[in-house]
Design a protein around this motif. Structure first.
Motif, mmCIF file in Angstrom:
data_model
loop_
_atom_site.group_PDB
_atom_site.id
_atom_site.type_symbol
_atom_site.label_atom_id
_atom_site.label_comp_id
_atom_site.label_asym_id
_atom_site.label_seq_id
_atom_site.Cartn_x
_atom_site.Cartn_y
_atom_site.Cartn_z
ATOM 1 N N TYR A 610 39.227 70.844 53.215
ATOM 2 C CA TYR A 610 40.589 70.343 53.387
ATOM 3 C C TYR A 610 41.606 71.406 52.966
ATOM 4 O O TYR A 610 42.357 71.228 52.003
ATOM 5 C CB TYR A 610 40.802 69.057 52.579
ATOM 6 N N PRO A 611 41.665 72.517 53.668
ATOM 7 C CA PRO A 611 42.568 73.602 53.265
ATOM 8 C C PRO A 611 44.031 73.246 53.539
ATOM 9 O O PRO A 611 44.348 72.358 54.339
ATOM 10 C CB PRO A 611 42.115 74.774 54.125
ATOM 11 N N GLY A 612 44.921 73.967 52.857
ATOM 12 C CA GLY A 612 46.352 73.784 53.067
ATOM 13 C C GLY A 612 46.925 72.649 52.244
ATOM 14 O O GLY A 612 46.204 71.847 51.642
ATOM 15 N N LYS A 613 48.255 72.570 52.222
ATOM 16 C CA LYS A 613 48.926 71.542 51.451
ATOM 17 C C LYS A 613 48.673 70.155 52.022
ATOM 18 O O LYS A 613 48.404 69.192 51.280
ATOM 19 C CB LYS A 613 50.427 71.835 51.426
ATOM 20 N N SER A 614 48.754 70.014 53.353
ATOM 21 C CA SER A 614 48.489 68.716 53.979
ATOM 22 C C SER A 614 47.034 68.307 53.801
ATOM 23 O O SER A 614 46.725 67.127 53.605
ATOM 24 C CB SER A 614 48.842 68.778 55.469
ATOM 25 N N ARG A 659 43.644 73.989 42.598
ATOM 26 C CA ARG A 659 44.235 73.181 43.683
ATOM 27 C C ARG A 659 44.692 71.812 43.178
ATOM 28 O O ARG A 659 45.736 71.304 43.584
ATOM 29 C CB ARG A 659 43.217 72.979 44.803
#
Length: 829
Positions: A610-614, A659
């Motif tokens: 689940y990479p990224g901010k979203s 994270r």
């Protein structure tokens, strides 16, 4: 055991509870205790006695089959366990430590260390057995589908060619060396034989000498066997060993276990009969007694109308539903009392309006009251006293329901003693009591007929509704006045609902997806993992027998494994400790004992998912949505210090271990008291983390120490037996436990697994185990160095509880120094 035995256990618990309630609910408030040692002694006695009561009640609830007794037992057991948690918190606040030593209390009460073991209710698993089994089947099915793909997606790294050639060469040289040694041994044997022949020839065989040799060996073997038997008999005689026929599981134990399982099966059958009886008896009461109840209520209300008209000259106002409707009239009260209650309700409404005018006057009075309260507090703060309990009321109510001691709603008549003194021999089958069900159903049917909506499709109108219309007609006919129209009560919102508008509502990012699909996605991503079945009792160890003595000598004792196990049972939280001390095992034990789902939120496991901010927002949303839907759930963060790193190492920057640093505390704040979701973190090097962020996310911090001598002895014994080894006389466990000081439980497990291979187990009858075998393997493991333990202790003093402890110690030293100065001045005078 029989039902009468569990009935006696319940009676014994009630006797102890009567004494405890007398202490906790005295007629006059107790004066604060100024001596901290005496106050700790009081708390420790209460804690130990509540543990004894909880153990008895848990056994009664687990084996009780009477369906009407079990709810009372459940409320009582939950109340006692809640009180245990409150007492534990008071002990922590008093001693500013998570570990407490009560060996002096056990000695005073004549108890064993095993009696201090906090019981884990078996209904955690038994009442959800079907759900847990279905969930395990789903998890196993998903993992079975994923297993082949995982092996292809993540192949093992290949070995470099140079290393492979080196290993092959090494193996070949060892093979050639073994062959060369065998050839040389045969050559030397042949040369020795030829030399003897040249010197004088071989002697002729002598039958007498051969017979003597055989007899000597045989007699020695017989004597050793006889000596071993005599030694075993002597050990049995003095009570240091069990008789051979008593070793292992006895037939009586097997029968008792089967009896317990049979009683659990009867519980479900009797509960089904009880639910059927509730429905059938309710139907019978409604059909047979319902019409007479309705007519009786109408007659009572008409009589009340007439009496009130004769006394006051007018008909009364019918009570509103907000204050209970006509139920206030059926409480055996006179018309004057009922009229006074109704007038009092009107006065309260008028007072609410007058409150707004007298706000300024009320503020001044509040300030005066606050000053008086502060003065009282300053007087009380000089001593120590028990904090108010949320569970004493629950315990007292269940106690009264059993014994009949006490009063119901301050009425003079005593409560009915439902179960106290009941002869279990008469009620041998322990089925439901129809009389109790009928009495309960009569109250429900009466309330239904009077006020509540009926569950019958063709039921007549409610009594209150009919009598309101009749009262209106009487007013129109006799007094020629209209009835006061009842204003509908305003819907009052709770403070939580009002605050809920101001606060942000959690947004559902997956409104169109089912919980099953989300659960499967988390399993496929490796976030929901299958927890191995590890009971908490597998975390073996012994009791700290000198804890009180060491603390009196101002030496902080090392917590034993039993102390750690007790804290895990109470908190179900494990935080920090040295490497290999069993932290992950305790996480699995929590999941096993509670049947919880295990979510792996370790930074290594979340890397690349689940990479990224979203993606991070979606990850947190999925985890907490599934965890709350399938509770109880355990969110485990391995290497918890990485989430709150002070400075991320270069080699870990690609993993992005921080994270969850911001999103995890925010998501935890959205949990309510009803959500059974637990965050567990384990760490080897907590000093690498930002202590403020770590302590904000984790409520309690426990340091798991290395095992002491007694715990190492028990651990060696259990591990060797678990892996198929035999505890022979040649195996000196005491020396093994002494020499293995400084090693963790994980190192002991690795040593036992390395020694007790399949080949070594086959050799046990001819070659018993020796301590040297385990020491050779243990020497390969890395010990826990004193510098590492000292580093952890220094770090712990920076935690909130550690800071309080440090300040308390400094305050004691300051007071002692001031006392010495005063004594010196007095001597000079």
């Amino acid at each position: 055991m029989s039902s009468s035995t569990y009935g006696k256990l319940w009676q014994e618990s009630q006797v102890v509870l009567a004494e405890l309630l007398e202490k906790e609910l005295p007629a006059e408030p107790r004066k604060p205790e100024r001596n901290a040692a005496l106050f700790f002694h009081t708390l420790a006695i209460l804690f130990v006695r509540y543990v004894q009561v909880a153990r008895r009640l848990e056994a009664c609830y687990d084996q009780g089959v009477q369906p009407q007794k079990r709810p009372v037992l459940r409320r009582l057991l939950d109340g006692v366990l809640g009180r245990l948690l409150e007492l534990k918190q008071e002990l922590v606040d008093l001693q500013l430590s998570e570990y407490h030593y009560m060996d002096h209390v056990l000695q005073e009460l004549g108890l064993d260390p095993a009696d201090l073991e906090v019981p884990i209710p078996r209904y955690f698993l038994s009442e959800r057995a079907k759900v847990l089994q279905e969930r395990q089947e789903v998890l196993t099915e998903i993992l079975a589908r994923v297993a082949p793909g995982k092996s292809v997606a993540t192949p093992r790294p290949s070995m470099p060619r140079e290393e492979a050639v080196r290993l092959v060469q090494m193996a070949e040289r060892m093979r050639q060396g073994r062959l060369r040694a065998r050839f040389m041994r045969e050559i030397r044997r042949d040369e020795e034989r030829e030399r003897k022949v040249r010197e004088g020839g071989l002697e002729e065989p002598n039958r007498g000498q051969a017979a003597i040799c055989v007899q000597k060996v045989w007699k020695g073997c017989l004597q050793r066997r006889l000596t071993q038997q005599n030694r075993q008999q002597e050990m049995v005689f003095i009570g240091m060993a069990l008789e051979p026929q008593l070793m292992g599981t006895s037939p009586a134990t097997i029968r008792a276990q089967l009896g317990e399982e049979f009683r659990r099966m009867r519980q479900s059958d009797y509960e089904a009969e009880y639910q059927d009886a509730l429905h059938s008896i309710r139907e019978a009461v409604y059909e047979v007694e319902g019409p007479s109840m309705r007519e009786e209520m109408k007659a009572q209300l008409r009589q009340w109308f007439i009496e009130c008209h004769d006394l006051t000259g007018r008909f009364p106002d019918f009570p509103e539903e907000a204050i209970g409707g006509s139920s206030v009239l059926f409480a055996q009260k006179t018309p004057e009392e009922v009229r006074a209650e109704l007038d009092l309700a009107d006065i309260k409404v008028d007072k609410k309006k007058d409150k707004e005018k007298g706000k300024e006057k009320g503020k001044k009075e509040k300030e005066v009251e606050k000053k008086k309260a502060k003065e009282k507090k300053s007087e009380e703060d000089e001593g120590l006293k028990l904090a108010p309990s949320k569970f004493i009321t629950t315990i007292d109510q269940a106690f009264q329901e059993y014994t009949g001691i006490g009063t119901d709603n301050n009425q003079p008549q005593p409560l009915p003693a439902l179960w106290n003194g009941q002869d279990e021999v008469i009620h041998f089958e322990q089925r439901y009591e129809a009389g109790l069900i009928r009495a309960e159903m009569q109250k429900e049917v009466a309330a239904e007929i009077r006020l509540q909506h009926s569950w019958h499709s063709f039921a007549p109108p409610q009594v209150d509704e009919m009598m309101r219309e009749e009262l209106q007609n009487l007013r129109l006919a006799v007094d020629l006045e209209g009835s006061k129209r009842d204003k509908p009560p305003k819907a009052q919102r709770s403070a939580k609902q009002k605050k809920g508008k101001k606060g942000k509502k959690e947004k559902d990012l997956t409104p169109d997806r089912t919980i099953d699909s989300l659960y499967e996605e988390l399993v496929l991503q490796g976030i929901v993992v299958k927890s191995p079945k590890v009971p908490l009792s597998a975390y073996s160890g012994d009791f700290c027998y000198l804890g009180t003595t060491l603390r009196l000598a101002e030496t902080e004792p090392i917590p034993s494994m039993l102390d750690v196990r007790q804290n895990i049972a109470l908190y179900a939280i494990l935080r920090l400790g040295p490497a290999g001390t069993g932290k992950k095992m305790l996480v699995h034990a929590v999941c096993t004992e509670t049947g919880a789902n295990l979510f792996d939120l370790s930074p290594e496991n979340l890397a690349g998912k689940y990479p990224g901010k979203s993606g991070l927002q979606m990850l947190v949303h999925l985890i907490f949505k599934v965890a709350r839907a399938l509770q109880p759930s355990v969110l485990w963060v391995g290497n918890a210090e990485k989430t709150f790193y002070k400075k991320v190492p270069k080699e870990e920057k690609e993993l992005d271990p921080k994270r969850l640093k911001k999103d995890l505390p925010k998501a935890l704040n959205l949990l309510t008291a009803a959500d059974r979701v637990l965050l567990l973190g384990t760490s080897r090097k907590p000093y690498l983390a930002d202590i403020k962020g770590l302590c904000k996310a984790y409520e309690r911090i426990l340091i798991i120490p290395r095992p002491d001598y007694a715990s190492r002895y028990v651990t060696w014994q259990r591990l060797i037996q678990k892996h198929g080894g035999l505890l022979a006389d040649s195996l000196d466990l005491s020396a093994l436990a002494k020499v293995s000081d400084g090693y963790s439980q994980g190192s002991l497990v690795q040593a036992v697994q390395a020694v007790l291979s399949e080949r070594r187990l086959l050799q046990l009858p001819k070659r018993p185990l020796a301590a040297s075998e385990f020491l050779q393997m243990l020497a390969r493991a890395e010990p826990i160095y004193p510098e590492e333990e000292e580093l952890l202790r220094d770090w712990y003093t920076k935690t909130p509880l550690g800071k309080k402890k440090l300040l308390a110690v400094e305050e004691e030293k300051r007071k002692a120094a001031e006392a010495k100065v005063k004594d010196k001045k007095k001597k000079k005078k």
